[in-house]
Design a protein around this motif. Structure first.
Motif, PDB file in Angstrom:
ATOM      1  N   MET A  32      10.396  -7.585  14.104  1.00 14.44           N
ATOM      2  CA  MET A  32       9.011  -7.223  14.365  1.00 14.44           C
ATOM      3  C   MET A  32       8.136  -7.828  13.284  1.00 14.44           C
ATOM      4  SD  MET A  32       6.583  -5.459  15.993  1.00 14.44           S
ATOM      5  CE  MET A  32       7.434  -4.391  17.102  1.00 14.44           C
ATOM      6  N   ARG A  33       7.020  -8.361  13.690  1.00 19.46           N
ATOM      7  CA  ARG A  33       6.047  -8.903  12.738  1.00 19.46           C
ATOM      8  C   ARG A  33       4.947  -7.867  12.522  1.00 19.46           C
ATOM      9  NH1 ARG A  33       5.767 -14.084  11.397  1.00 19.46           N
ATOM     10  NH2 ARG A  33       3.508 -14.064  11.381  1.00 19.46           N
ATOM     11  N   TYR A  34       4.516  -7.734  11.279  1.00 20.94           N
ATOM     12  CA  TYR A  34       3.468  -6.779  10.928  1.00 20.94           C
ATOM     13  C   TYR A  34       2.369  -7.459  10.136  1.00 20.94           C
ATOM     14  CZ  TYR A  34       6.829  -3.033  11.952  1.00 20.94           C
ATOM     15  OH  TYR A  34       7.739  -2.193  12.545  1.00 20.94           O
ATOM     16  N   LEU A  35       1.171  -6.912  10.265  1.00 16.99           N
ATOM     17  CA  LEU A  35       0.043  -7.284   9.429  1.00 16.99           C
ATOM     18  C   LEU A  35      -0.293  -6.065   8.587  1.00 16.99           C
ATOM     19  CD1 LEU A  35      -2.180  -9.379   8.744  1.00 16.99           C
ATOM     20  CD2 LEU A  35      -3.601  -8.212  10.452  1.00 16.99           C
ATOM     21  N   VAL A  36      -0.422  -6.255   7.285  1.00 16.72           N
ATOM     22  CA  VAL A  36      -0.779  -5.152   6.395  1.00 16.72           C
ATOM     23  C   VAL A  36      -2.264  -4.869   6.570  1.00 16.72           C
ATOM     24  CG1 VAL A  36      -0.887  -4.371   4.007  1.00 16.72           C
ATOM     25  CG2 VAL A  36       1.022  -5.812   4.760  1.00 16.72           C
ATOM     26  N   ILE A  37      -2.623  -3.607   6.823  1.00 12.01           N
ATOM     27  CA  ILE A  37      -4.026  -3.229   7.056  1.00 12.01           C
ATOM     28  C   ILE A  37      -4.607  -2.378   5.929  1.00 12.01           C
ATOM     29  CG2 ILE A  37      -3.887  -3.452   9.564  1.00 12.01           C
ATOM     30  CD1 ILE A  37      -3.546  -0.371   9.688  1.00 12.01           C
ATOM     31  N   ALA A  38      -3.781  -1.969   4.985  1.00  8.46           N
ATOM     32  CA  ALA A  38      -4.243  -1.196   3.829  1.00  8.46           C
ATOM     33  C   ALA A  38      -3.268  -1.464   2.680  1.00  8.46           C
ATOM     34  CB  ALA A  38      -4.285   0.300   4.151  1.00  8.46           C
ATOM     35  N   PRO A  39      -3.741  -1.393   1.450  1.00 12.80           N
ATOM     36  CA  PRO A  39      -2.842  -1.662   0.327  1.00 12.80           C
ATOM     37  C   PRO A  39      -1.823  -0.542   0.136  1.00 12.80           C
ATOM     38  CG  PRO A  39      -4.985  -0.971  -0.475  1.00 12.80           C
ATOM     39  CD  PRO A  39      -5.107  -1.110   1.013  1.00 12.80           C
ATOM     40  N   HIS A  40      -0.697  -0.907  -0.435  1.00 11.14           N
ATOM     41  CA  HIS A  40       0.315   0.077  -0.828  1.00 11.14           C
ATOM     42  C   HIS A  40       0.911  -0.373  -2.151  1.00 11.14           C
ATOM     43  CE1 HIS A  40       3.579   2.941  -0.754  1.00 11.14           C
ATOM     44  NE2 HIS A  40       4.413   1.953  -1.029  1.00 11.14           N
ATOM     45  N   ARG A  41       1.050   0.569  -3.071  1.00 14.09           N
ATOM     46  CA  ARG A  41       1.657   0.304  -4.370  1.00 14.09           C
ATOM     47  C   ARG A  41       2.796   1.294  -4.587  1.00 14.09           C
ATOM     48  NH1 ARG A  41      -0.402  -3.619  -3.557  1.00 14.09           N
ATOM     49  NH2 ARG A  41      -2.023  -4.732  -4.637  1.00 14.09           N
ATOM     50  N   SER A  42       3.896   0.799  -5.035  1.00 16.34           N
ATOM     51  CA  SER A  42       5.053   1.639  -5.312  1.00 16.34           C
ATOM     52  C   SER A  42       4.808   2.485  -6.553  1.00 16.34           C
ATOM     53  CB  SER A  42       6.297   0.780  -5.534  1.00 16.34           C
ATOM     54  OG  SER A  42       7.373   1.594  -5.933  1.00 16.34           O
ATOM     55  N   ALA A  43       5.241   3.737  -6.470  1.00 18.70           N
ATOM     56  CA  ALA A  43       5.178   4.635  -7.623  1.00 18.70           C
ATOM     57  C   ALA A  43       6.526   4.698  -8.340  1.00 18.70           C
ATOM     58  CB  ALA A  43       4.761   6.033  -7.167  1.00 18.70           C
ATOM     59  N   PHE A  44       7.478   3.863  -7.892  1.00 16.82           N
ATOM     60  CA  PHE A  44       8.835   3.906  -8.419  1.00 16.82           C
ATOM     61  C   PHE A  44       9.257   2.518  -8.908  1.00 16.82           C
ATOM     62  CE2 PHE A  44       8.314   7.133  -5.166  1.00 16.82           C
ATOM     63  CZ  PHE A  44       8.690   8.280  -5.852  1.00 16.82           C
ATOM     64  N   PRO A  45       9.040   2.221 -10.196  1.00  8.70           N
ATOM     65  CA  PRO A  45       9.352   0.871 -10.711  1.00  8.70           C
ATOM     66  C   PRO A  45      10.847   0.577 -10.824  1.00  8.70           C
ATOM     67  CG  PRO A  45       8.619   2.305 -12.482  1.00  8.70           C
ATOM     68  CD  PRO A  45       8.442   3.082 -11.212  1.00  8.70           C
ATOM     69  N   HIS A  46      11.692   1.601 -10.799  1.00 12.96           N
ATOM     70  CA  HIS A  46      13.138   1.413 -10.937  1.00 12.96           C
ATOM     71  C   HIS A  46      13.826   2.030  -9.724  1.00 12.96           C
ATOM     72  CE1 HIS A  46      12.330   0.107 -14.983  1.00 12.96           C
ATOM     73  NE2 HIS A  46      11.636   1.200 -15.177  1.00 12.96           N
ATOM     74  N   PRO A  47      13.888   1.283  -8.609  1.00 15.82           N
ATOM     75  CA  PRO A  47      14.410   1.862  -7.369  1.00 15.82           C
ATOM     76  C   PRO A  47      15.910   2.161  -7.423  1.00 15.82           C
ATOM     77  CG  PRO A  47      14.045  -0.486  -7.088  1.00 15.82           C
ATOM     78  CD  PRO A  47      13.487  -0.117  -8.439  1.00 15.82           C
ATOM     79  N   LEU A  48      16.254   3.254  -6.785  1.00 16.00           N
ATOM     80  CA  LEU A  48      17.649   3.641  -6.621  1.00 16.00           C
ATOM     81  C   LEU A  48      18.346   2.601  -5.745  1.00 16.00           C
ATOM     82  CD1 LEU A  48      19.790   5.989  -6.914  1.00 16.00           C
ATOM     83  CD2 LEU A  48      18.938   6.768  -4.698  1.00 16.00           C
ATOM     84  N   ALA A  49      19.553   2.198  -6.127  1.00 13.73           N
ATOM     85  CA  ALA A  49      20.346   1.268  -5.320  1.00 13.73           C
ATOM     86  C   ALA A  49      21.744   1.865  -5.160  1.00 13.73           C
ATOM     87  CB  ALA A  49      20.430  -0.098  -5.989  1.00 13.73           C
ATOM     88  N   LEU A  50      22.214   1.902  -3.918  1.00 11.24           N
ATOM     89  CA  LEU A  50      23.505   2.514  -3.607  1.00 11.24           C
ATOM     90  C   LEU A  50      24.431   1.511  -2.936  1.00 11.24           C
ATOM     91  CD1 LEU A  50      22.154   5.809  -1.979  1.00 11.24           C
ATOM     92  CD2 LEU A  50      22.918   5.495  -4.344  1.00 11.24           C
ATOM     93  N   GLU A  51      25.709   1.640  -3.212  1.00  6.72           N
ATOM     94  CA  GLU A  51      26.727   0.878  -2.501  1.00  6.72           C
ATOM     95  C   GLU A  51      27.326   1.774  -1.439  1.00  6.72           C
ATOM     96  OE1 GLU A  51      29.637  -0.833  -5.079  1.00  6.72           O
ATOM     97  OE2 GLU A  51      28.131  -1.402  -6.560  1.00  6.72           O
ATOM     98  N   ARG A  52      27.794   1.174  -0.358  1.00  4.73           N
ATOM     99  CA  ARG A  52      28.418   1.950   0.705  1.00  4.73           C
ATOM    100  C   ARG A  52      29.565   2.776   0.127  1.00  4.73           C
ATOM    101  NH1 ARG A  52      32.001   0.217   5.801  1.00  4.73           N
ATOM    102  NH2 ARG A  52      31.623   2.103   6.989  1.00  4.73           N
ATOM    103  N   GLY A  53      29.589   4.072   0.466  1.00  7.68           N
ATOM    104  CA  GLY A  53      30.636   4.964   0.005  1.00  7.68           C
ATOM    105  C   GLY A  53      30.373   5.614  -1.338  1.00  7.68           C
ATOM    106  N   GLN A  54      29.315   5.202  -2.029  1.00  7.10           N
ATOM    107  CA  GLN A  54      29.021   5.735  -3.353  1.00  7.10           C
ATOM    108  C   GLN A  54      28.637   7.215  -3.262  1.00  7.10           C
ATOM    109  OE1 GLN A  54      26.023   3.508  -5.464  1.00  7.10           O
ATOM    110  NE2 GLN A  54      26.323   4.651  -7.348  1.00  7.10           N
ATOM    111  N   ALA A  55      29.222   8.021  -4.142  1.00  8.00           N
ATOM    112  CA  ALA A  55      28.903   9.449  -4.199  1.00  8.00           C
ATOM    113  C   ALA A  55      27.475   9.637  -4.696  1.00  8.00           C
ATOM    114  CB  ALA A  55      29.875  10.161  -5.121  1.00  8.00           C
ATOM    115  N   LEU A  56      26.790  10.635  -4.142  1.00  6.26           N
ATOM    116  CA  LEU A  56      25.435  10.924  -4.577  1.00  6.26           C
ATOM    117  C   LEU A  56      25.150  12.412  -4.511  1.00  6.26           C
ATOM    118  CD1 LEU A  56      23.082  10.858  -1.794  1.00  6.26           C
ATOM    119  CD2 LEU A  56      24.586   8.904  -1.645  1.00  6.26           C
ATOM    120  N   GLU A  57      24.186  12.818  -5.314  1.00 10.04           N
ATOM    121  CA  GLU A  57      23.718  14.195  -5.335  1.00 10.04           C
ATOM    122  C   GLU A  57      22.431  14.259  -4.529  1.00 10.04           C
ATOM    123  OE1 GLU A  57      21.552  17.136  -8.483  1.00 10.04           O
ATOM    124  OE2 GLU A  57      23.187  15.884  -9.265  1.00 10.04           O
TER     125      GLU A  57
END
Length: 117
Positions: free
Chosen positions: A1-26
């Motif tokens: 799907m193609r999208y056009l951005v119609i409003a700005p968005h800024r991330s509030a999370f500079p260090h994103p969580l990254a998971l591997e398949r099967g990784q345990a999480l809380e």
């Protein structure tokens, strides 16, 4: 799907969580807000900042312990109006996108996107 951005968005999370398949999480709190971003949970793993994970990507083993059902990254893209994006997946009010001109992939809230033909 193609999208056009119609409003700005800024991330509030500079260090994103990254998971591997099967990784345990809380699994922590469920997101509560007015944005209709249902079924996102704040998850933690050792050595990383917490991040939001969609319920569809959280599995449970026979003992009830949570794990990542697939590789996942909580990276959000910073986007601006008139930017073109290619959507790869839509989950719970967000789209996993890559800029049309190429670059880093990440999540963008659907409320700032307009579908293009």
């Amino acid at each position: 799907m193609r999208y056009l951005v119609i409003a700005p968005h800024r991330s509030a999370f500079p260090h994103p969580l990254a998971l591997e398949r099967g990784q345990a999480l809380e699994v922590g709190e469920r997101y509560q807000g007015t944005e209709a971003w249902d079924d996102w949970y704040l998850c933690r793993v050792p050595g990383q900042a917490p991040g939001w994970v969609p319920a569809q990507m959280i599995g449970r083993d026979a003992q009830g312990r949570a794990f990542a059902q697939e590789a996942y990254c909580a990276r959000e893209l910073d986007v601006d109006p008139d930017q073109a994006l290619l959507g790869r997946r839509v989950v719970n009010g967000w789209a996993w996108c890559v800029p049309a001109e190429g670059g880093v992939e990440g999540w963008v809230p659907l409320r700032v996107l307009q579908a293009m033909n």
